[in-house]
Design an enzyme around this catalytic site. Sequence first.
Site, PDB file in Angstrom:
ATOM      1  N   HIS A   2     -26.934  12.462 -29.218  1.00 54.35           N
ATOM      2  CA  HIS A   2     -27.176  13.865 -29.572  1.00 54.35           C
ATOM      3  C   HIS A   2     -25.955  14.721 -29.211  1.00 54.35           C
ATOM      4  O   HIS A   2     -25.431  15.462 -30.050  1.00 54.35           O
ATOM      5  CB  HIS A   2     -28.416  14.378 -28.827  1.00 54.35           C
ATOM      6  CG  HIS A   2     -28.713  15.825 -29.055  1.00 54.35           C
ATOM      7  ND1 HIS A   2     -29.671  16.259 -29.936  1.00 54.35           N
ATOM      8  CD2 HIS A   2     -28.170  16.953 -28.523  1.00 54.35           C
ATOM      9  CE1 HIS A   2     -29.707  17.579 -29.937  1.00 54.35           C
ATOM     10  NE2 HIS A   2     -28.796  18.028 -29.079  1.00 54.35           N
ATOM     11  N   GLU A   3     -25.521  14.611 -27.957  1.00 54.67           N
ATOM     12  CA  GLU A   3     -24.389  15.427 -27.534  1.00 54.67           C
ATOM     13  C   GLU A   3     -23.107  15.020 -28.255  1.00 54.67           C
ATOM     14  O   GLU A   3     -22.247  15.862 -28.536  1.00 54.67           O
ATOM     15  CB  GLU A   3     -24.200  15.340 -26.012  1.00 54.67           C
ATOM     16  CG  GLU A   3     -25.381  15.870 -25.207  1.00 54.67           C
ATOM     17  CD  GLU A   3     -25.810  17.277 -25.590  1.00 54.67           C
ATOM     18  OE1 GLU A   3     -24.965  18.053 -26.092  1.00 54.67           O
ATOM     19  OE2 GLU A   3     -26.993  17.611 -25.415  1.00 54.67           O
ATOM     20  N   HIS A   7     -22.957  16.838 -31.490  1.00 51.22           N
ATOM     21  CA  HIS A   7     -22.355  18.165 -31.290  1.00 51.22           C
ATOM     22  C   HIS A   7     -20.839  18.026 -31.165  1.00 51.22           C
ATOM     23  O   HIS A   7     -20.074  18.823 -31.711  1.00 51.22           O
ATOM     24  CB  HIS A   7     -22.881  18.805 -30.004  1.00 51.22           C
ATOM     25  CG  HIS A   7     -24.233  19.417 -30.114  1.00 51.22           C
ATOM     26  ND1 HIS A   7     -24.583  20.314 -31.108  1.00 51.22           N
ATOM     27  CD2 HIS A   7     -25.329  19.309 -29.312  1.00 51.22           C
ATOM     28  CE1 HIS A   7     -25.840  20.708 -30.920  1.00 51.22           C
ATOM     29  NE2 HIS A   7     -26.308  20.119 -29.840  1.00 51.22           N
ATOM     30  N   HIS A  18     -19.136  17.718 -34.359  1.00 49.87           N
ATOM     31  CA  HIS A  18     -19.111  19.014 -35.046  1.00 49.87           C
ATOM     32  C   HIS A  18     -17.859  19.789 -34.621  1.00 49.87           C
ATOM     33  O   HIS A  18     -17.229  20.485 -35.434  1.00 49.87           O
ATOM     34  CB  HIS A  18     -20.378  19.797 -34.687  1.00 49.87           C
ATOM     35  CG  HIS A  18     -20.764  20.833 -35.679  1.00 49.87           C
ATOM     36  ND1 HIS A  18     -21.838  21.675 -35.497  1.00 49.87           N
ATOM     37  CD2 HIS A  18     -20.230  21.193 -36.874  1.00 49.87           C
ATOM     38  CE1 HIS A  18     -21.941  22.490 -36.519  1.00 49.87           C
ATOM     39  NE2 HIS A  18     -20.986  22.222 -37.375  1.00 49.87           N
TER      40      HIS A  18
END
Length: 696
Positions: free
Chosen positions: A480-481, A484, A487
């Site tokens: 998940h991190e 990010h 991104h």
Amino acid sequence: MSETLQTAAAPEAGANPLLKPWQTPFETPPFAEIEPEHFLPAFEQAFADHAAEIAAITHDPTLPDFANTITALERSGKLLSKVAAVFYDLVSAHSNPAILEIDKEVSLRMARHWNPIMMNAVLFGRIAMLHEKRAALALTAEQTRLLERTYTNFYRAGAGLDEVAKKRRAEINERLAQLGTSFSHHLLGDEQDWFMELGDDDTAGLPEAFVAAARATAEERGMAGKAIVTLSRSSVEPFLKGSSRRDLREKLFKAFTARGDNGNANDNNATVVEILALREEAAKIMGFPTYAAYRLEDSMAKTPEAVRGLLERVWKPARTRALADRDALQELITEEGGNFSLAPWDWRYYAEKLRQRRADFDDAAIKPYLVLDHMIEAAFDCATRLFGITFSERKDIPVWHPDVRVWEVRDADGKHKALFYGDYFARPSKRSGAWMTSLRDQQKLDGEIAPLIINVCNFAKGAGGEPSLLSPDDARTLFHEFGHGLHGMLSNVTYPSLSGTSVFTDFVELPSQLYEHWQEQPQVLRQFAKHYQTGEPLPDDLLARFLAARKFNQGFATVEFVSSALIDLEFHTQPAEASRDVSAFEKAELEKIGMPAEIALRHRPTQFGHIFSGDHYASGYYSYMWSEVMDADAFGAFEEAGDIFDPATAKRLHDDIYSSGGSREPEEAYVAFRGREPEADALLRRRGLLEATPAA
């Protein structure tokens, strides 16, 4: 508190590493040279520089144009961004009493610096003039988006208010900055002060790896030879799942859920009450009936009603599933001869037993195969196969703690793309949770600026030279991190304000939650899930049982999340007066939605840092679920292509989602990738809740 930053004991500016060019690889922060006393004079200089830059833009005698106003704003504040990025990384990931004391001063000064900028009537007049004639300015799509976002941000900050309203809005902003800092410091204080020592008789049911990690945690706190459990979620949840000592589960659970609510110096109740009252007042100054209405106007959701509609759509089937699971867990207790009713500190323990029975699977079985280093490799490998980027570890980059690792990221042509910092282990100097941030954002305004991206987690460190082993939840958090992080790393925009994760809160979780899907793919697990002792790959039968068990206990997981999101919404839609007694408000709202007594909120109000440590997720905790509607639907594009690394789909994902930052409307970006709007039922299907939905 002083009006100006105290610099009496400050070092000479020439000796301050924050004020000198950084002679390090890729001009990264020289952490070993930076001391707490360097920050206040650096901020003082940064505030002064930025104020002068803003004054030059505001008083420019020439007619406003995009270059002398919007581009000039984008170029301003470079020193402030540089100093603040380093400072806030340390505040969150490696603080000490000196840093936290400085944080109190800096948070107030930051508000006092930004208020007169964002409410500057002359500056806003220049921006508004450009915004009004934007169609005639021959701007690129990204420039048009930047102009619209700049105008919106200034307008929503109160630049169009009269002087009396501006003054009050500024006072509110200053006080909210102080309160948000106090809230996070209180929470950290409660987490640092409490631990539970485990004696030889206290480890029944706990995996060996957990006990070893508890010993390592004790040693890090100067308690060699002992074993302790802390209030880090990565310590609490495995204990609640594994420990057969019901009395210790209760003790730990109550301490965990009481953070910020102990009537001590770290109590957050009064802080929450004041924050809510001030947010309501600020919203009304801006002409909105509630803070939620104000915040959500500038989001994908647009209105509190749209948010409530999504949450209630998910709440009903999730609650139905959770109540059925509750009854099954109570039957299990009775069957074992337990003469007690299921309590919140029992749920995870008996859910694990029920999962073993129904799916022949428990977390302890797969954990030896989820080695941290291998999961990092898996995250990197998926990114390489999707986007062509590669990762090579660098040992010459300064870091803020010896545990932090750094990788250089290169694109498919071998060109430098970014640096990625991974800070994975829990420690007392780090706040709880997991997050992504940056030390420098990507931009191309004045040449190619490569980003410095950070992932911070709170995993348990392996003891005695053993590797760190992750639970399935931990492994998902890592992906998940890293989503990010991608991104930020893949960002390809010109203007810093539109870089990377500079998107709506209810869109920012799409790249992260979407990336989680690759972590649980069989071909990824077969390659990277290897036993930490034998090196054997994950057996096919265990893999099959793991995949079959993924939707188990989703009623519980969804209920604990959605209830927190609904509480957040109610705090910010009801009059602030209604929540003057925070505990009573919490209790009444949970009764109203029919919250099962055996499940606790994922975040009780006094520890709900997402919405009270700052305002980023205030009225916005729903964002994870709003984005999940998109991520569940988006991964379907790869499934429909028949290849989870399909090159054409991956290119669209890169171009339309990961690299475009905030340079386009999120709805437009999603449709460009998927070819249509998201299908709402994808979320319920993913969580295994669709069949539990009552007929219309």
